[in-house]
Design a protein around this motif. Structure first.
Motif, mmCIF file in Angstrom:
data_model
loop_
_atom_site.group_PDB
_atom_site.id
_atom_site.type_symbol
_atom_site.label_atom_id
_atom_site.label_comp_id
_atom_site.label_asym_id
_atom_site.label_seq_id
_atom_site.Cartn_x
_atom_site.Cartn_y
_atom_site.Cartn_z
ATOM 1 N N GLY A 265 0.830 -1.194 0.000
ATOM 2 C CA GLY A 265 0.000 0.000 0.000
ATOM 3 C C GLY A 265 0.859 1.237 0.000
ATOM 4 N N ASP A 266 0.223 2.408 -0.080
ATOM 5 C CA ASP A 266 0.965 3.668 -0.045
ATOM 6 C C ASP A 266 1.548 3.914 1.349
ATOM 7 N N ASN B 135 -9.892 1.729 2.837
ATOM 8 C CA ASN B 135 -9.517 1.898 1.437
ATOM 9 C C ASN B 135 -10.733 2.066 0.537
ATOM 10 N N THR C 245 -3.861 4.485 -0.344
ATOM 11 C CA THR C 245 -4.162 3.083 -0.078
ATOM 12 C C THR C 245 -3.311 2.591 1.092
ATOM 13 N N LEU C 246 -3.997 2.007 2.079
ATOM 14 C CA LEU C 246 -3.285 1.449 3.222
ATOM 15 C C LEU C 246 -2.903 0.007 2.929
ATOM 16 N N VAL D 201 -8.684 -2.122 7.311
ATOM 17 C CA VAL D 201 -7.892 -1.541 6.215
ATOM 18 C C VAL D 201 -8.698 -1.549 4.919
ATOM 19 N N GLU D 202 -9.353 -2.649 4.624
ATOM 20 C CA GLU D 202 -10.151 -2.729 3.397
ATOM 21 C C GLU D 202 -11.323 -1.754 3.436
#
Length: 847
Positions: free
Chosen positions: A26-27, A78, A88-89, A74-75
């Motif tokens: 992810g970022d 995002n 984006t994690l 996390v999803e």
């Protein structure tokens, strides 16, 4: 910091084969540590070859689902266009196997870039690490926080509760989504006080978690007035956890409520020992480390652990999380942890097609088909830990979001600058984490105080037997330190089941002292071990286990049970009392006697015997005797102020006048007979002047005494409550006891003078025996009043007054009988003796 390419450099540590992790790019990366496995296999280290890696065994379904809560959060973030848009994690999640070694390895790996452990270096180019979510155990968390605090990386734990972690000097970058144990232990002490338990046992682990909790709970329990029957450590270094000794101690103790501050895996060994020794009948108070344990929910333990009550970490709502978990169970090859959980839950093995047919052929092992359903397992878990993992991820995400929307010139950093979301320093994000403030989807308010703690909030759960025989946990209350309505402690008592009953069990060193008694501390024993003693006379206690009794008001007195005060009975010589109306009737009847005799004297006033007795003095004496009988009525009835003021004065004056008449009669008789002697100088005193002078002088002296008494210290009504239990004695206080006894003494003096004079004149002619009668009357009078003095001083209440009335009637009647009854007998029944010749003694000579 190493920069450049993803190539291995020479600054790394010896290679370690780290297994048991899941990652997603992810970022920005969020790290996580979870004890997915809770058992490890130890090997002997001889160091003749390279030590083997740790072998982790047995998946913890609860912590695996908590791991999935991080991925789910996390999803969800995002997919949310309003939170961290265009960012984006990703995540890196490690299994610590409940060991310090794995926790340290995971921390160093994440700090080094996720490839290899290189302390102080981030040697691989990639997404920045925002922070780490973990660990659940305080011991491992402390180790991680010491490392992360060096570089100011934010760390948010979802289950570490040690109060040591609140020290910002030691752990400047640590936060948590569960409250510190300090709040929990004080809450447990309040729970004990709420149910009135005063005799408690304490069990605690011998680690930091148990010992700190033990110290705080013990301190708070004693402060609340309860006592500790025993405090025993669960020895985590011993395989049997010291369970045999603990079980024997619990069986022998009279404490039936026991607070247990430990983990479920450690307490499981103790419970197994109690099951072997059949120790039941106790009520357990659980700390949050095992209050919702699935490990202890086995139906085998229902006889021991049913009715347990304890603090559990707050259970909120996680929308769509169950649906997410169900989707995982359908795609069981999502990760190795899921496959292992599947095998452990359904006792099967995942095999390839070739091995599957071979296994089915020999039937030695059941093969996993993928048709099994994990929904039942998912539904059994309450996701309490998962919620706090979810909240921890959102806390970091909101910090990143606030940093993303920072406006240059108005930023929170030095000179209003802002950090760049793609290349920020960990200490820059730490500022935003410290000031995060948001609401979760279930409405819970999330923020951190100055020590990194969230708002203190717990569920109070009660263990009861479910329909399938296992132990279910039902929420029966809440402990919320920052409650909006100010109600910190709220227990729904009606919903609690205590060993299949609704009545709260008792746990006391001594039985309750009933109302009407108080607790007496036994020297050498705890304050809760006491004896019961009846309240002292005049005092009550209207509650059980009273520490002290309270006196009733002056006009009330305890009932027989000494649990309430009743109005005191008023006591005085009343006309309604048998003694009162008897004396009143006697006094009234006796008062008719002198009046009757007076009537006789008036009718026979010209007869010699009446004339010889000084008719006028006799009439005055009879009238005074009439008043003496009547003055006794002033002592009967309610002591009104006017009655108190006058009754003793009336008694003194009437009796003084009476005795003065007797003295005057005696002196007159003596003078009359002595004046007949030739050459006697007493002839001039033979008139009535002497009698009147004696009468006047004697009466004036008593009058002076009584007037001074009334002026200086007059009598008054008095309510005495200390002489007779439960009774108000209403009487007349004489004001001045000296004046009273002077008045009475003066009467005695007059009577004594009369007696002496009459006694000395006893040799007068027998036919005129007036002096003898006076002598007898004064002797009787003095006898009555001398006897009265000790009786008066020893009597109490209305009997004191009755004694005085009796003395008045007796002495008055003695005077009437001794002086006037013989004369009336002669006048009425022996008229021949009522002649001048008889009186002068001439009748004897005629015979």
């Amino acid at each position: 910091m190493c920069t450049g390419m993803e190539t291995k450099i020479s600054c790394n540590l010896p290679n370690e084969n780290i297994t048991g992790y899941i990652s997603r790019p992810g970022d920005i990366i969020i790290g996580g540590t979870f004890p997915v496995h809770f058992q490890i296999t130890y090997s002997d280290f001889h160091f003749t070859s390279k030590p083997p890696e740790l072998q982790c065994q047995l998946i913890s379904s609860e912590f695996y689902l908590s791991l999935q809560a991080l991925i789910f959060a996390v999803e969800e973030i995002n997919a949310n266009p309003e939170l961290l848009p265009n960012v984006t994690l990703g995540f890196q999640i490690f299994d610590t196997c409940k060991t310090l070694q794995r926790a340290a390895q995971a921390t160093l790996l994440m700090l080094s870039g996720g490839k290899e452990m290189t302390p102080n270096y981030h040697c691989y180019k990639g997404a920045p690490l925002a922070g780490i979510v973990g660990d659940p155990a305080s011991k491992r968390t402390i180790l991680m926080a010491q490392i992360l605090g060096l570089y100011r990386y934010p760390q948010v734990s979802y289950l570490a509760t040690s109060p040591i972690l609140s020290d910002r000097n030691l752990f400047p970058s640590f936060f948590r989504t569960v409250p510190s144990d300090e709040f929990q232990m004080r809450g447990l002490a309040q729970l004990v006080s709420h149910f009135g338990w005063s005799w408690l046992g304490l069990l605690a682990n011998d680690d930091d978690y148990g010992q700190f909790g033990l110290q705080i709970v013990k301190q708070e329990i004693i402060k609340a007035g309860a006592c500790v029957a025993f405090a025993e450590n669960i020895l985590t270094s011993k395989p049997d956890r010291n369970a045999p000794h603990i079980t024997r101690l619990i069986r022998m103790s009279t404490a039936k409520v026991i607070i247990v501050i430990t983990s479920d895996s450690d307490f499981l060994i103790v419970v197994e020992e109690m099951l072997r020794q059949n120790v039941t009948g106790n009520t357990w108070i659980a700390s949050d480390a095992w209050a919702t344990s699935t490990l202890l929910s086995n139906r085998r333990f229902q006889g021991i652990l049913s009715s347990t009550i304890g603090f559990a970490i707050y259970h909120g709502q996680m929308p769509l999380f169950n649906e997410y978990l169900n989707s995982l169970s359908q795609s069981h090859l999502h990760d190795l942890f899921m496959m292992e959980l599947w095998e452990q839950t359904f006792s099967c093995k995942w095999l390839d097609q070739e091995k599957f047919h071979a296994l089915m052929a020999n039937g030695t092992m059941k093969a996993c088909t993928g048709e099994e359903k994990l929904e039942s397992l998912m539904m059994e878990l309450e996701h309490r830990v998962s919620l706090h993992v979810y909240t921890a991820v959102y806390a970091i995400a909101w910090a990143l979001h606030n940093m993303l929307y920072c406006t240059h010139g108005y930023g929170a950093l030095h000179a209003g600058t802002c950090a760049t979301i793609s290349s920020f320093y960990p200490w820059q994000l730490l500022h935003y984490v410290r000031n995060v403030n948001f609401k979760t989807k279930d409405g819970s308010h999330v923020f951190f105080d100055a020590n990194g703690n969230p708002p203190a909030m717990y569920d109070i759960v009660n263990w009861r037997v479910s329909a399938n025989g296992s132990l279910e946990k039902v929420t029966v209350g809440k402990f919320e330190l920052n409650s909006p309505d100010g109600t910190i402690f709220n227990v729904y008592g009606a919903e609690i089941i205590w060993n299949n009953h609704t009545q709260v069990p008792l746990s006391k060193c001594s039985p309750s002292c009933p109302s009407g008694s108080r607790k007496v501390i036994v020297p050498g024993k705890p304050l809760c071990c006491y004896e019961c003693a009846r309240c002292p006379q005049g005092q009550i206690s209207n509650m059980t286990d009273a520490v002290e009794c309270h006196p009733c008001s002056w006009d009330t007195w305890p009932n027989l049970q000494q649990d309430r005060c009743l109005p005191r009975a008023a006591e005085f010589l009343s006309y309604d009392e048998p003694l009162g109306y008897s004396l009143a009737v006697i006094s009234s009847l006796f008062s008719l006697t002198p009046i009757t005799i007076l009537g006789v004297f008036i009718c026979y006033k010209k007869t010699p015997i009446v004339r010889a007795n000084n008719y006028f003095l006799s009439c005055l004496l009879l009238f005074s005797l009439f008043l003496c009988f009547l003055c006794s009525l002033g002592f009967i009835g309610y002591p009104q102020p006017e009655k108190c003021l006058l009754r003793q004065v009336a008694f003194g004056m009437t009796f003084t006048f009476c005795i003065s008449c007797v003295l005057a009669k005696t002196i007159t008789v003596v003078i009359a007979f002595n004046a007949t002697k030739p050459g006697s100088r007493l002839k001039r005193w033979t008139g009535v002047k002497v009698s009147y002078c004696v009468l006047l002088v004697c009466t004036l002296i008593q009058t002076f005494l009584c007037v001074m008494w009334l002026i200086l210290s007059p009598p008054f009504p008095e309510f005495e409550t200390d002489k007779k239990p439960g009774v108000i004695i209403i009487n007349c206080n004489e004001g001045s006891s000296i004046a009273f006894w002077c008045m009475l003494g003066y009467l005695g003096l007059l009577a004594t003078i009369s007696f002496i004079v009459a006694f000395l004149a006893r040799r007068l002619p027998d036919s005129f025996n007036e002096t003898k009668f006076i002598t007898f009357s004064m002797l009787a009078f003095l006898s009555v009043w001398v006897s009265f003095i000790p009786a008066y001083l020893s009597a109490r209440g209305m009997y004191t007054v009755a004694m005085e009335v009796f003395a008045i009637l007796s002495s008055s009647l003695a005077v009437v009988i001794c002086i006037f009854l013989p004369k009336c007998f002669i006048v009425l029944f022996r008229p021949k003796l009522n002649s001048r010749e008889h009186l002068m003694g001439k009748s004897r000579g005629k015979k």
